[in-house]
Scaffold this motif. Sequence first.
Motif, short mmCIF file in Angstrom:
data_model
loop_
_atom_site.label_atom_id
_atom_site.label_comp_id
_atom_site.label_asym_id
_atom_site.label_seq_id
_atom_site.Cartn_x
_atom_site.Cartn_y
_atom_site.Cartn_z
N LYS A 7 31.25 10.51 -67.06
CA LYS A 7 30.80 11.04 -66.48
C LYS A 7 31.79 13.05 -67.00
CE LYS A 7 32.61 9.64 -62.20
NZ LYS A 7 32.68 9.01 -60.92
N TYR A 8 32.37 12.65 -68.01
CA TYR A 8 33.14 13.82 -69.61
C TYR A 8 32.48 13.77 -70.20
CZ TYR A 8 36.20 14.20 -65.17
OH TYR A 8 36.32 14.44 -63.81
N VAL A 9 32.21 14.98 -71.20
CA VAL A 9 31.63 15.06 -72.38
C VAL A 9 33.06 15.54 -72.87
CG1 VAL A 9 29.59 14.15 -71.79
CG2 VAL A 9 30.13 16.58 -72.43
N TYR A 10 33.02 16.19 -74.53
CA TYR A 10 33.37 17.33 -75.14
C TYR A 10 32.38 18.51 -75.24
CZ TYR A 10 38.57 15.31 -74.41
OH TYR A 10 39.35 15.25 -73.45
N ILE A 11 32.91 19.32 -75.69
CA ILE A 11 32.04 20.18 -76.56
C ILE A 11 32.48 20.94 -77.52
CG2 ILE A 11 29.81 22.22 -75.93
CD1 ILE A 11 29.95 21.68 -73.24
N ALA A 21 33.73 19.39 -70.38
CA ALA A 21 32.50 19.22 -69.12
C ALA A 21 32.88 17.78 -68.01
CB ALA A 21 31.42 19.45 -70.27
N ARG A 22 32.89 18.11 -66.96
CA ARG A 22 32.00 17.58 -66.30
C ARG A 22 30.87 17.36 -66.36
NH1 ARG A 22 33.96 14.27 -61.19
NH2 ARG A 22 32.08 13.18 -60.99
N LEU A 37 32.46 23.07 -66.46
CA LEU A 37 32.97 23.08 -67.65
C LEU A 37 34.17 23.53 -66.79
CD1 LEU A 37 31.56 26.38 -69.51
CD2 LEU A 37 31.50 23.48 -69.80
N LEU A 38 35.07 22.54 -67.42
CA LEU A 38 37.09 22.56 -67.05
C LEU A 38 37.84 23.35 -68.19
CD1 LEU A 38 36.93 18.71 -66.73
CD2 LEU A 38 36.53 20.65 -65.48
#
Length: 70
Positions: A7-11, A21-22, A37-38
């Motif tokens: 569910k979550y990735v890093y950019i 980011a979700r 984006l969180l």
Amino acid sequence: MTLKHKKYVYIDTGKGFYVKARLLKNRDENSAERYVLLNITPKTRPRKASVLKLDNLPLEIKEKVSKMAK
């Protein structure tokens, strides 16, 4: 691997920071609506997290990430 059932990735911003980011699976892959984006920009990321390059994202997301990374 990604976190929490993919569910979550890093950019990677390229400036030494990451934006968390979700990832919404049921959206089109090239759609900007797929990424939520969180407001978290950590310098480090979890070991098992998947990292996306900024160049591989839609234009709208690139602009939002660049504003957050300033």
